[in-house]
Design an enzyme around this catalytic site. Sequence first.
Site, PDB file in Angstrom:
ATOM      1  N   ASN A  13      33.137  65.581 -32.710  1.00 33.08           N
ATOM      2  CA  ASN A  13      33.750  64.484 -33.468  1.00 33.08           C
ATOM      3  C   ASN A  13      33.432  63.180 -32.735  1.00 33.08           C
ATOM      4  O   ASN A  13      33.881  62.991 -31.597  1.00 33.08           O
ATOM      5  CB  ASN A  13      35.263  64.738 -33.544  1.00 33.08           C
ATOM      6  CG  ASN A  13      36.028  63.647 -34.273  1.00 33.08           C
ATOM      7  OD1 ASN A  13      35.535  62.546 -34.449  1.00 33.08           O
ATOM      8  ND2 ASN A  13      37.254  63.959 -34.668  1.00 33.08           N
ATOM      9  N   CYS A  71      38.989  56.802 -36.518  1.00 33.30           N
ATOM     10  CA  CYS A  71      38.096  57.656 -37.325  1.00 33.30           C
ATOM     11  C   CYS A  71      37.744  57.019 -38.669  1.00 33.30           C
ATOM     12  O   CYS A  71      36.716  57.332 -39.262  1.00 33.30           O
ATOM     13  CB  CYS A  71      38.740  59.013 -37.568  1.00 33.30           C
ATOM     14  SG  CYS A  71      39.130  59.844 -36.036  1.00 33.30           S
ATOM     15  N   HIS A 129      34.133  62.303 -42.698  1.00 37.72           N
ATOM     16  CA  HIS A 129      34.233  62.085 -41.244  1.00 37.72           C
ATOM     17  C   HIS A 129      34.267  63.459 -40.587  1.00 37.72           C
ATOM     18  O   HIS A 129      34.977  64.356 -41.034  1.00 37.72           O
ATOM     19  CB  HIS A 129      35.499  61.293 -40.929  1.00 37.72           C
ATOM     20  CG  HIS A 129      35.937  61.431 -39.511  1.00 37.72           C
ATOM     21  ND1 HIS A 129      35.094  61.157 -38.457  1.00 37.72           N
ATOM     22  CD2 HIS A 129      37.108  61.847 -38.964  1.00 37.72           C
ATOM     23  CE1 HIS A 129      35.743  61.392 -37.327  1.00 37.72           C
ATOM     24  NE2 HIS A 129      36.961  61.817 -37.608  1.00 37.72           N
TER      25      HIS A 129
HETATM   26  O1  UT7 Z   1      39.234  62.807 -36.094  1.00 36.50           O
HETATM   27  C1  UT7 Z   1      40.568  62.456 -36.320  1.00 36.50           C
HETATM   28  C2  UT7 Z   1      41.297  63.451 -37.095  1.00 36.50           C
HETATM   29  N1  UT7 Z   1      41.420  64.659 -36.341  1.00 36.50           N
HETATM   30  C3  UT7 Z   1      41.691  65.766 -36.956  1.00 36.50           C
HETATM   31  O2  UT7 Z   1      41.794  65.781 -38.150  1.00 36.50           O
HETATM   32  C4  UT7 Z   1      41.898  67.004 -36.121  1.00 36.50           C
HETATM   33  C5  UT7 Z   1      43.007  67.839 -36.710  1.00 36.50           C
HETATM   34  N2  UT7 Z   1      43.406  68.981 -35.906  1.00 36.50           N
HETATM   35  C6  UT7 Z   1      42.570  69.984 -35.521  1.00 36.50           C
HETATM   36  O3  UT7 Z   1      41.384  69.915 -35.734  1.00 36.50           O
HETATM   37  C7  UT7 Z   1      43.162  71.213 -34.881  1.00 36.50           C
HETATM   38  O4  UT7 Z   1      44.577  71.143 -34.945  1.00 36.50           O
HETATM   39  C8  UT7 Z   1      42.723  71.446 -33.427  1.00 36.50           C
HETATM   40  C9  UT7 Z   1      41.268  71.841 -33.389  1.00 36.50           C
HETATM   41  C10 UT7 Z   1      42.961  70.185 -32.592  1.00 36.50           C
HETATM   42  C11 UT7 Z   1      43.536  72.576 -32.794  1.00 36.50           C
HETATM   43  O5  UT7 Z   1      43.418  73.744 -33.572  1.00 36.50           O
HETATM   44  P1  UT7 Z   1      44.706  74.551 -34.018  1.00 36.50           P
HETATM   45  O6  UT7 Z   1      44.236  75.718 -34.761  1.00 36.50           O
HETATM   46  O7  UT7 Z   1      45.633  73.605 -34.736  1.00 36.50           O
HETATM   47  O8  UT7 Z   1      45.325  75.020 -32.647  1.00 36.50           O
HETATM   48  P2  UT7 Z   1      46.734  74.676 -31.977  1.00 36.50           P
HETATM   49  O9  UT7 Z   1      46.776  73.274 -31.502  1.00 36.50           O
HETATM   50  O10 UT7 Z   1      47.844  75.148 -32.877  1.00 36.50           O
HETATM   51  O11 UT7 Z   1      46.716  75.618 -30.712  1.00 36.50           O
HETATM   52  C12 UT7 Z   1      46.690  77.064 -30.832  1.00 36.50           C
HETATM   53  C13 UT7 Z   1      46.568  77.670 -29.447  1.00 36.50           C
HETATM   54  C14 UT7 Z   1      47.587  77.114 -28.462  1.00 36.50           C
HETATM   55  O12 UT7 Z   1      47.968  78.171 -27.600  1.00 36.50           O
HETATM   56  P3  UT7 Z   1      49.346  78.986 -27.863  1.00 36.50           P
HETATM   57  O13 UT7 Z   1      50.421  77.961 -27.775  1.00 36.50           O
HETATM   58  O14 UT7 Z   1      49.217  79.582 -29.227  1.00 36.50           O
HETATM   59  O15 UT7 Z   1      49.341  79.984 -26.758  1.00 36.50           O
HETATM   60  C15 UT7 Z   1      46.801  76.117 -27.649  1.00 36.50           C
HETATM   61  O16 UT7 Z   1      47.302  75.932 -26.342  1.00 36.50           O
HETATM   62  O17 UT7 Z   1      45.290  77.368 -28.881  1.00 36.50           O
HETATM   63  C16 UT7 Z   1      45.455  76.792 -27.577  1.00 36.50           C
HETATM   64  N3  UT7 Z   1      44.334  75.860 -27.355  1.00 36.50           N
HETATM   65  C17 UT7 Z   1      43.150  76.263 -26.866  1.00 36.50           C
HETATM   66  N4  UT7 Z   1      42.700  77.461 -26.468  1.00 36.50           N
HETATM   67  C18 UT7 Z   1      41.440  77.534 -26.018  1.00 36.50           C
HETATM   68  C19 UT7 Z   1      44.290  74.529 -27.597  1.00 36.50           C
HETATM   69  N5  UT7 Z   1      43.083  74.054 -27.277  1.00 36.50           N
HETATM   70  C20 UT7 Z   1      42.351  75.107 -26.812  1.00 36.50           C
HETATM   71  C21 UT7 Z   1      41.037  75.241 -26.335  1.00 36.50           C
HETATM   72  N6  UT7 Z   1      40.622  76.473 -25.955  1.00 36.50           N
HETATM   73  N7  UT7 Z   1      40.180  74.200 -26.254  1.00 36.50           N
END
Ligand code: UT7
Length: 335
Positions: free
Chosen positions: A292, A115, A262
């Site tokens: 992204n 990135c 980014h």
């Molecule tokens: O470009 C390089 C740098 N990248 C970044 O900076 C990205 C940084 N991270 C993020 O943008 C976020 O952490 C994400 C968008 C990847 C994820 O969002 P989050 O709010 O941190 O969600 P999470 O990973 O804590 O997941 C929350 C819940 C989980 O379910 P449970 O365990 O609470 O039941 C996941 O399984 O959301 C679930 N989940 C989804 N649900 C529906 C994960 N992906 C999805 C999805 N659709 N696509």
Amino acid sequence: MYNSKIIGLGKYLPDNIVSNADLEKIMDTTDAWIQERTGIRERRHIVKGSDDTTFTMGVKASKIAIERSGITSKEIDLILFATLSPDYYFPGSGVLVQDALDIPDCPAMDIRMQCSGFIYAVATADQFIKTGMYKNVLVIGSEYHSGGLEMNTRGRNISVIFGDGAGAIVMTRSENKNKGILHSQLHSEGKYAEELSLIGPNTRRWVPEILGENDPDDVSYFPHMNGQFVFKNAVIRFSEVIYAGLKKTGWQPSDIDMLIPHQANLRISQFVQKKFGLRDDQVFNNIQVYGNTTAASIPIALTEAWEEGKIKEDSKVILAAFGSGFTWGSISIKW
Ligand code: UT7
């Protein structure tokens, strides 16, 4: 010592739009989840069988950037190609651009900083130009993610985020020390390499199909992200490098005409915007429609902001990135 400046910008996105509703049909996800957590509504994916690849998208963006720069491709002295999804394991995609643009013997270097790749590439071009070694440098960021994503529920935390596309700029020598690239800053922290990574194939483990070890539970051939940990680090590191750019240039946050972060997650951009007290018109976001695109996200956004007249002569612009490595950095530009 010379200075460097940007004289041409271009972008290329594949035609095929993949909406959140399209993804709902192939994995357990919702438009509401994706928009709320990331801000993304749609992204572009290369269609199987299309001629687009990482390097061909880079070439298409480059041709526009070169055309707009007023120089010819034969005048390019160095090609820098930032990508984490090169056409081949080796050689890099830069040499393929050299061949496609038919610039005899032009050196070409791939920058593998994910990135932050475009930030690293611009900083590298700036140094080559400053020392006088090269005059005109073509800097490309291009990614073909969709071919390598796990498009099912198991891979949903990654696969809904990433899109394909390319952006390119032409940088050249300038005698004006008060304009152009004023400051660049680069960092890495390899202890977090596996928090956002694609481990296989590597030199100890090649592709399992080739080795006859096709294990459906083996996810090491798909990208992995510890999302919350990456998010927490991103907001800290983005802020640090933007602050460094402000300190070095002597600008106040209110002086910034355009911050181009980014495009990792709209919530990260909004956090940074709030932290520096920036108005909406001081920050450029297009993750909503492209997702992204890793090393391509900043040059695509920079090109769009310029095309829309949001960056013009004397504009104060900061580019900032954070991502896999971890790597992060910023570039401060007086246009
Ligand atoms: O470009 C390089 C740098 N990248 C970044 O900076 C990205 C940084 N991270 C993020 O943008 C976020 O952490 C994400 C968008 C990847 C994820 O969002 P989050 O709010 O941190 O969600 P999470 O990973 O804590 O997941 C929350 C819940 C989980 O379910 P449970 O365990 O609470 O039941 C996941 O399984 O959301 C679930 N989940 C989804 N649900 C529906 C994960 N992906 C999805 C999805 N659709 N696509």
